[in-house]
Write a protein that holds these residues in place. Structure first.
Motif, PDB file in Angstrom:
ATOM      1  N   ARG A 121      27.413  24.732  38.035  1.00 38.48           N
ATOM      2  CA  ARG A 121      27.973  25.318  37.631  1.00 38.48           C
ATOM      3  C   ARG A 121      28.693  25.621  39.028  1.00 38.48           C
ATOM      4  O   ARG A 121      27.917  25.790  40.201  1.00 38.48           O
ATOM      5  N   LEU A 122      30.120  25.055  38.417  1.00 36.36           N
ATOM      6  CA  LEU A 122      31.084  24.815  40.408  1.00 36.36           C
ATOM      7  C   LEU A 122      31.587  26.295  40.537  1.00 36.36           C
ATOM      8  O   LEU A 122      32.259  27.152  40.914  1.00 36.36           O
ATOM      9  N   ILE A 123      32.297  26.872  39.550  1.00 32.06           N
ATOM     10  CA  ILE A 123      32.751  28.725  39.192  1.00 32.06           C
ATOM     11  C   ILE A 123      32.318  29.556  38.268  1.00 32.06           C
ATOM     12  O   ILE A 123      32.122  28.608  37.243  1.00 32.06           O
ATOM     13  N   ALA A 124      31.561  29.681  38.808  1.00 29.30           N
ATOM     14  CA  ALA A 124      31.611  31.196  37.532  1.00 29.30           C
ATOM     15  C   ALA A 124      32.468  32.004  36.813  1.00 29.30           C
ATOM     16  O   ALA A 124      33.149  32.370  37.592  1.00 29.30           O
ATOM     17  N   MET A 125      32.557  31.623  35.809  1.00 22.03           N
ATOM     18  CA  MET A 125      33.618  33.119  34.490  1.00 22.03           C
ATOM     19  C   MET A 125      33.509  34.777  35.515  1.00 22.03           C
ATOM     20  O   MET A 125      35.009  34.755  35.599  1.00 22.03           O
ATOM     21  N   GLN A 126      32.233  35.181  36.177  1.00 22.45           N
ATOM     22  CA  GLN A 126      32.783  36.264  37.013  1.00 22.45           C
ATOM     23  C   GLN A 126      33.497  36.292  38.027  1.00 22.45           C
ATOM     24  O   GLN A 126      33.940  37.637  38.195  1.00 22.45           O
ATOM     25  N   GLN A 127      33.543  35.366  38.503  1.00 26.54           N
ATOM     26  CA  GLN A 127      34.193  35.310  39.739  1.00 26.54           C
ATOM     27  C   GLN A 127      35.582  35.146  39.365  1.00 26.54           C
ATOM     28  O   GLN A 127      36.251  34.973  40.123  1.00 26.54           O
ATOM     29  N   ILE A 128      36.152  34.182  38.336  1.00 23.13           N
ATOM     30  CA  ILE A 128      37.254  33.909  38.054  1.00 23.13           C
ATOM     31  C   ILE A 128      38.394  35.113  37.805  1.00 23.13           C
ATOM     32  O   ILE A 128      39.234  35.830  37.938  1.00 23.13           O
ATOM     33  N   VAL A 129      37.186  35.961  36.167  1.00 21.09           N
ATOM     34  CA  VAL A 129      37.760  36.934  36.120  1.00 21.09           C
ATOM     35  C   VAL A 129      38.097  38.495  37.580  1.00 21.09           C
ATOM     36  O   VAL A 129      38.889  39.366  37.103  1.00 21.09           O
ATOM     37  N   GLU A 130      37.324  38.616  38.169  1.00 26.85           N
ATOM     38  CA  GLU A 130      37.222  39.109  39.071  1.00 26.85           C
ATOM     39  C   GLU A 130      38.524  38.374  40.176  1.00 26.85           C
ATOM     40  O   GLU A 130      38.580  39.128  41.244  1.00 26.85           O
ATOM     41  N   PHE A 131      38.505  37.771  40.679  1.00 28.28           N
ATOM     42  CA  PHE A 131      40.014  37.146  41.707  1.00 28.28           C
ATOM     43  C   PHE A 131      40.920  37.792  40.951  1.00 28.28           C
ATOM     44  O   PHE A 131      41.525  37.435  40.019  1.00 28.28           O
ATOM     45  N   ASN A 132      41.485  38.572  42.213  1.00 30.80           N
ATOM     46  CA  ASN A 132      42.797  39.133  41.954  1.00 30.80           C
ATOM     47  C   ASN A 132      42.563  40.343  40.374  1.00 30.80           C
ATOM     48  O   ASN A 132      43.749  39.753  39.652  1.00 30.80           O
ATOM     49  N   GLU A 133      41.849  40.610  40.727  1.00 36.54           N
ATOM     50  CA  GLU A 133      41.769  41.492  39.153  1.00 36.54           C
ATOM     51  C   GLU A 133      42.312  42.521  38.612  1.00 36.54           C
ATOM     52  O   GLU A 133      43.134  43.000  39.495  1.00 36.54           O
ATOM     53  N   GLU A 134      42.941  42.177  37.551  1.00 31.37           N
ATOM     54  CA  GLU A 134      44.625  42.563  36.991  1.00 31.37           C
ATOM     55  C   GLU A 134      43.605  44.176  35.643  1.00 31.37           C
ATOM     56  O   GLU A 134      42.309  43.848  35.199  1.00 31.37           O
ATOM     57  N   PRO A 135      44.709  45.068  35.772  1.00 30.83           N
ATOM     58  CA  PRO A 135      44.174  46.087  34.769  1.00 30.83           C
ATOM     59  C   PRO A 135      44.097  45.752  33.796  1.00 30.83           C
ATOM     60  O   PRO A 135      44.579  45.123  32.479  1.00 30.83           O
ATOM     61  N   GLY A 136      42.917  46.468  33.120  1.00 27.76           N
ATOM     62  CA  GLY A 136      42.516  46.266  31.751  1.00 27.76           C
ATOM     63  C   GLY A 136      41.562  44.706  31.522  1.00 27.76           C
ATOM     64  O   GLY A 136      41.784  44.829  30.698  1.00 27.76           O
ATOM     65  N   VAL A 137      41.481  44.184  32.604  1.00 24.35           N
ATOM     66  CA  VAL A 137      40.901  43.249  32.624  1.00 24.35           C
ATOM     67  C   VAL A 137      39.635  42.725  31.929  1.00 24.35           C
ATOM     68  O   VAL A 137      38.915  41.589  31.276  1.00 24.35           O
ATOM     69  N   LEU A 138      38.709  43.829  32.470  1.00 27.14           N
ATOM     70  CA  LEU A 138      37.245  43.917  32.082  1.00 27.14           C
ATOM     71  C   LEU A 138      36.910  44.240  30.490  1.00 27.14           C
ATOM     72  O   LEU A 138      36.394  43.494  29.762  1.00 27.14           O
ATOM     73  N   LYS A 139      38.113  44.723  29.709  1.00 28.31           N
ATOM     74  CA  LYS A 139      38.063  45.270  28.445  1.00 28.31           C
ATOM     75  C   LYS A 139      38.343  43.877  27.510  1.00 28.31           C
ATOM     76  O   LYS A 139      38.358  44.054  26.189  1.00 28.31           O
ATOM     77  N   ALA A 140      39.071  43.002  27.920  1.00 27.57           N
ATOM     78  CA  ALA A 140      38.772  41.920  27.259  1.00 27.57           C
ATOM     79  C   ALA A 140      38.738  40.267  27.264  1.00 27.57           C
ATOM     80  O   ALA A 140      36.888  40.524  27.681  1.00 27.57           O
ATOM     81  N   PHE A 141      38.794  39.512  26.371  1.00 31.79           N
ATOM     82  CA  PHE A 141      37.711  38.351  25.755  1.00 31.79           C
ATOM     83  C   PHE A 141      38.488  37.252  26.417  1.00 31.79           C
ATOM     84  O   PHE A 141      39.648  37.718  26.442  1.00 31.79           O
ATOM     85  N   HIS A 142      37.240  36.548  27.298  1.00 26.03           N
ATOM     86  CA  HIS A 142      37.892  35.771  28.248  1.00 26.03           C
ATOM     87  C   HIS A 142      37.869  34.305  27.838  1.00 26.03           C
ATOM     88  O   HIS A 142      36.537  34.129  27.502  1.00 26.03           O
ATOM     89  N   TYR A 143      37.904  33.643  28.055  1.00 25.62           N
ATOM     90  CA  TYR A 143      37.569  31.640  27.763  1.00 25.62           C
ATOM     91  C   TYR A 143      38.672  31.024  29.155  1.00 25.62           C
ATOM     92  O   TYR A 143      39.555  31.491  29.441  1.00 25.62           O
ATOM     93  N   ILE A 144      37.786  30.085  29.078  1.00 22.80           N
ATOM     94  CA  ILE A 144      38.503  28.688  30.436  1.00 22.80           C
ATOM     95  C   ILE A 144      38.717  28.162  29.055  1.00 22.80           C
ATOM     96  O   ILE A 144      38.333  27.271  28.237  1.00 22.80           O
TER      97      ILE A 144
END
Length: 365
Positions: A121-144
């Motif tokens: 694994r080169l980049i973890a999803m958590q690293q991407i989500v928390e990069f310059n974290e934006e308001p409300g982002v942790l309650k959303a559904f994420h994908y790449i």
């Protein structure tokens, strides 16, 4: 495969396929007799390297999302998650291993060594989500989605998308070095199709969409179906090109990954999202449009230095082909000559056309 006589010859079959990207079938860079494509093993997507000479088939544990121009490595993402949230890019039968989890820490972007088959694994999803974290982002559904190596494979880019409770989506465009280091956020809001001009400059149809920011940043308004409602309105109005460019300020932007600059390209002439692809020398790029109210998709050529845009062809698409089964032109520039390949559909079949643009390009030599 199509030979010089126009004869079709089947070389393999795959259970991992969709209308937008097929099975990611492509030649292995640097090889004259090996092809790469994705397949399905049970509920898991896998990558396959097939020799056309002796039929040797090597299966990789992860599917291919982008293959380096070096032909030695590839990138992989979670196709099961795409099947769940964006089925036109996923594979039926491939399941989301993290269903119900907003941003699975075990997910991310993976590296495949095409020689040894080893993955990491080169980049973890958590690293991407928390990069310059934006308001409300942790309650959303994420994908790449949509990872792509640069012209020599020195870097790659990708889209990080998250969808809130109301169904409104925000997209962030990232770029980084080939090993996943030096991660850079290029834009947040909307980003769609893109193409590398070289290893530093990346062209993308994108916009910050400040008018939509309150719908994606948490709070009561983020639970309202603003995004889906606007999408329905856009379709009901006949998908007017001026709406996204004029109201939301979406446009083609040329990003310099190292300098951090972002310059608008051909604003006013290119008013709709398209699939961009650069000529071998980087002087031109091709784009396309979705079918207009007359059902015609246009093929456009842009000379970057002068910002001049030429309409070189147009194709009528059946109106019934929409949504997941749509047929976009997906123009691809020939690697050595002024010719462009496009996907075209009729009422009975899909075809591949080659468009000669030598006459247009010759005027600038």
């Amino acid at each position: 495969m199509i030979d010089t006589t126009g004869q079709f010859n089947a070389i393999a079959s795959s259970k991992a396929w969709n209308f937008q990207q097929g099975s990611m079938l492509q030649w292995l860079p640097g090889s004259a007799d090996q092809v790469l494509f994705n397949d399905r093993d049970g509920e898991q997507a896998v990558g396959v390297c097939l020799s056309l000479t002796d039929g040797e088939r090597r299966t990789h544990e992860l599917p291919f999302a982008s293959v380096s121009p070096s032909g030695t490595e590839a990138l992989s993402i979670d196709f099961g998650r795409l099947t769940a949230i964006k089925p036109e890019y996923g594979y039926p039968g491939v399941t989301d291993s993290f269903a119900g989890v907003n941003y699975p820490k075990e997910s991310g972007i993976w590296h495949i060594d095409l020689s040894s088959g080893q993955t990491r694994r080169l980049i973890a999803m958590q690293q991407i989500v928390e990069f310059n974290e934006e308001p409300g982002v942790l309650k959303a559904f994420h994908y790449i989605n949509h990872v792509m190596y640069s012209r020599t494979g020195a870097r790659f880019c990708f889209l990080h998308r998250y969808v809130n409770a109301g169904g409104t989506q925000n997209t962030r465009l990232f770029a980084c070095d080939r090993d996943g280091s030096n991660l850079r956020l290029l834009i947040s809001g909307m980003a769609s199709h893109f193409g590398w001009q070289d290893d530093i400059r990346l062209l993308a149809w994108a916009g910050q969409r400040r008018l939509m920011s309150s719908a994606t940043r948490g709070g009561f308004i983020s639970r309202l179906p603003i995004g889906p409602a606007l999408k329905k309105l856009y379709r009901a109005l006949g998908k007017p090109a001026a709406l996204k460019a004029g109201v939301l300020n979406d446009r083609y932007i040329l990003f310099d990954v190292l300098a951090g600059t972002a310059d608008t390209v051909c604003k006013g002439d290119l008013t709709t999202d398209g699939h961009c692809s650069f000529s071998p020398d980087g002087a031109w790029f091709v784009s396309d449009t979705y079918p207009d109210r007359h059902g015609e998709a246009h093929l456009l050529l842009c000379h970057l230095a002068t910002q001049r845009v030429y309409s070189v062809s147009r194709f009528r698409m059946p109106p019934v082909l929409d949504g997941e089964v749509r047929c976009d032109l997906h123009p691809r520039w020939h690697p050595t000559k002024p010719s462009i390949c496009v996907d075209v559909a009729s009422s009975i079949e899909r075809q591949i056309y080659e468009v000669d643009v030598a006459a247009v390009v010759a005027g600038y030599r």
